[in-house]
Structure formats: structure tokens, C-alpha cells
Motif scaffolding. Structure first.
Motif, short mmCIF file in Angstrom:
data_model
loop_
_atom_site.label_atom_id
_atom_site.label_comp_id
_atom_site.label_asym_id
_atom_site.label_seq_id
_atom_site.Cartn_x
_atom_site.Cartn_y
_atom_site.Cartn_z
N LEU A 30 0.81 -1.22 0.00
CA LEU A 30 0.00 0.00 0.00
C LEU A 30 0.84 1.27 0.00
N LYS A 31 2.10 1.14 0.35
CA LYS A 31 2.97 2.31 0.39
C LYS A 31 3.20 2.86 -1.02
N ILE A 32 3.22 4.18 -1.11
CA ILE A 32 3.54 4.85 -2.37
C ILE A 32 5.04 5.06 -2.46
N HIS A 33 5.67 5.38 -1.34
CA HIS A 33 7.12 5.56 -1.24
C HIS A 33 7.68 4.57 -0.23
N ASP A 34 8.92 4.19 -0.42
CA ASP A 34 9.53 3.22 0.50
C ASP A 34 9.58 3.73 1.93
N ASP A 35 9.68 5.06 2.09
CA ASP A 35 9.83 5.62 3.43
C ASP A 35 8.50 6.14 4.00
N ASP A 36 7.39 5.73 3.42
CA ASP A 36 6.08 6.16 3.94
C ASP A 36 5.89 5.70 5.38
N LEU A 54 -10.51 13.85 9.50
CA LEU A 54 -9.31 13.03 9.36
C LEU A 54 -8.89 12.91 7.90
N VAL A 55 -9.83 12.58 7.03
CA VAL A 55 -9.51 12.41 5.60
C VAL A 55 -9.11 13.74 4.97
N ASP A 56 -9.82 14.81 5.29
CA ASP A 56 -9.45 16.13 4.76
C ASP A 56 -8.04 16.53 5.20
N THR A 57 -7.72 16.24 6.45
CA THR A 57 -6.40 16.57 6.98
C THR A 57 -5.32 15.76 6.29
N PHE A 58 -5.58 14.47 6.08
CA PHE A 58 -4.54 13.65 5.44
C PHE A 58 -4.41 13.97 3.96
N ASN A 59 -5.49 14.36 3.31
CA ASN A 59 -5.38 14.85 1.93
C ASN A 59 -4.43 16.04 1.88
N ARG A 60 -4.58 16.95 2.78
CA ARG A 60 -3.70 18.14 2.85
C ARG A 60 -2.26 17.72 3.12
N PHE A 61 -2.08 16.77 4.01
CA PHE A 61 -0.76 16.24 4.34
C PHE A 61 -0.08 15.68 3.09
N LEU A 62 -0.82 14.90 2.32
CA LEU A 62 -0.26 14.31 1.09
C LEU A 62 0.00 15.38 0.03
N ASN A 63 -0.91 16.33 -0.09
CA ASN A 63 -0.75 17.39 -1.09
C ASN A 63 0.48 18.25 -0.82
N GLY A 65 3.24 17.09 0.14
CA GLY A 65 4.42 16.31 -0.19
C GLY A 65 4.96 15.41 0.89
N TYR A 66 4.21 15.24 1.99
CA TYR A 66 4.68 14.35 3.06
C TYR A 66 4.44 12.90 2.67
N HIS A 67 5.31 12.03 3.15
CA HIS A 67 5.25 10.62 2.79
C HIS A 67 4.58 9.82 3.91
N GLY A 68 3.39 9.33 3.62
CA GLY A 68 2.66 8.53 4.59
C GLY A 68 1.44 7.90 3.95
N ASP A 163 -5.67 23.37 13.44
CA ASP A 163 -5.05 22.86 14.66
C ASP A 163 -4.73 21.38 14.54
N PHE A 164 -5.69 20.61 14.01
CA PHE A 164 -5.47 19.17 13.89
C PHE A 164 -4.38 18.87 12.86
N TYR A 165 -4.37 19.63 11.77
CA TYR A 165 -3.34 19.42 10.74
C TYR A 165 -1.95 19.71 11.29
N TYR A 166 -1.78 20.83 11.97
CA TYR A 166 -0.46 21.19 12.48
C TYR A 166 -0.01 20.23 13.58
N THR A 167 -0.95 19.67 14.32
CA THR A 167 -0.60 18.67 15.32
C THR A 167 -0.09 17.40 14.64
N LEU A 168 -0.77 16.98 13.58
CA LEU A 168 -0.34 15.81 12.83
C LEU A 168 1.04 16.04 12.22
N LYS A 169 1.23 17.21 11.66
CA LYS A 169 2.51 17.51 11.01
C LYS A 169 3.64 17.58 12.04
#
Length: 210
Positions: A30-36, A54-63, A65-68, A163-169
Motif C-alpha cells: 500500500l505504500k507509495i514511497h519506500d519511506d512512507d 481526518l480524511v481532509d487533513t490527510f489529503n492536505r498532508f499528502l498534497n 508532499g509528506y510521505h505517509g 489545529d489538527f493538521y499542524y498537530t499531525l505535522k
């Protein structure tokens, strides 16, 4: 009254099952990158669990450029009421349905995420901590009582999306400094079945019957 006793409910530490190696292969595929990094969310899809945040936050996280990858475990994501959440999810977010071997996923995860609006004391959070998985949560219900410092995990200041996004990051950026051994010890000393049983034993042993 001066005789109140508070004993926190204990949980058993999650263990591997015979499917552990299969889960390893599944997660790697399921990983897109080896270091996800692996983010796991365990909950039935419902308004109280706030999976849209949660999904909106992770979409932003991926957009950004974070690997996860985000693994969603639970039921009702495909219901008429909730299907829009999955339809909005980008590649890197996967719903795996209900699982009876959640421990195999948590034991291989880097982060446990919970975006709830309402909670009591989430059993899933305690089980994740027992596996040494870094929790990232909203400040719902009893969560701040469990995650009371950043050595125990990360709690957003509010339920606000930023707040939730910056906490995740922040949790992602600090992951290499996080002491997972401390987290497992924190579970054992505060939320394990042993600690719970000792609490009851001491309460009855020290009861003044005079």
C-alpha cells in the motif's frame, strides 16, 4: 466524601496473530514511497468519530508532499451517509474494512490517529499506546487525561482543521525523537490489566473495617 477511589479500567497489551506477516506484505504494497510512515485509524465511521476531518487533513498532508499512508479500519465507510468521505480520499488513504487482528496493524504502525468530536476513554487509544504507536488525537472526552504531555503523544488545541493538521505535522516531524519505549512503559504503569488489578487489590486490602 473523603473515601473515593479512582481505578482506571485496564486493557491487555495487543499481541501478534498468525496473520502478522501477511499484514506486513499488505502494508508494504500500500505504500507509495519506500519511506512512507503508517498512520492507522480504528473506529466505526460515524459523526462522533469525525472521519471527514481526518480524511481532509490527510489529503492536505499528502498534497504538501509528506510521505505517509492512512489505514482506516472499521465499518460503515461504504454507507450512503458516509461514502462521500471515501470518495474524497486521495491515493494513500485506504479503507480495509473491519478486522479481527487489529493488533497486527498497530504493531507495524508509526502513528495512531483519532479525530473524534466526542469520546469517553477510547479503548483503541489505550491499545495503540500498548503497542508503542504514537497517538495523534483531538481533545475529545478523556483523551487529554491519557495524553497529558508530548512524551505520551499529541493532542490538538481544538477541533479546528488547522489545529489538527499542524498537530499531525508536528508529530510526523518529531517522530524520530519520540521514545516509544517510554510510551509502552507509560501504558504498563497506568492502563495495563496488572495496574488495574493492583488497584482493586489494594483498595480491598486497605479497607478499614473497624
Amino acid at each position: 466524601m473523603d473515601n473515593a477511589i479512582n481505578i482506571v479500567n485496564g486493557r491487555s497489551r495487543l499481541q501478534r496473530t498468525t496473520d502478522y506477516d501477511k499484514v506486513t506484505i499488505e502494508l508494504n504494497e500500500l505504500k507509495i514511497h519506500d519511506d512512507d510512515k503508517i498512520f492507522v485509524h480504528v473506529a466505526r465511521c460515524a459523526k462522533a468519530k469525525n472521519q471527514k476531518l481526518l480524511v481532509d487533513t490527510f489529503n492536505r498532508f499528502l498534497n504538501e508532499g509528506y510521505h505517509g499512508v492512512l489505514i482506516l479500519i472499521g465499518t460503515a465507510y461504504d454507507s450512503e451517509e458516509n461514502i462521500h468521505i471515501l470518495n474524497n480520499a486521495q491515493k494513500g488513504i485506504y479503507w480495509l474494512g473491519a478486522k479481527n487482528n487489529v493488533g497486527d496493524y498497530l504493531l507495524q504502525a508509526d502513528f495512531f490517529v483519532l479525530s473524534s468530536l466526542f469520546e469517553g476513554l477510547p479503548i483503541s487509544l489505550l491499545e495503540a499506546i500498548s503497542c508503542g504507536v504514537i497517538p495523534i488525537c483531538t481533545p475529545a472526552g478523556g483523551i487529554p487525561d491519557v495524553i497529558n504531555s508530548e512524551s505520551n503523544g499529541y493532542v490538538s488545541k481544538s477541533f479546528d482543521a488547522d489545529d489538527f493538521y499542524y498537530t499531525l505535522k508536528r508529530a510526523f516531524d518529531d517522530e524520530k525523537y519520540f521514545n516509544r519505549i517510554h510510551l509502552e512503559e507509560y501504558f504498563e504503569n497506568n492502563f495495563s490489566m496488572r495496574h488495574c488489578a493492583e488497584g482493586y487489590f489494594n483498595a480491598f486490602s486497605h479497607n478499614d473495617t473497624k
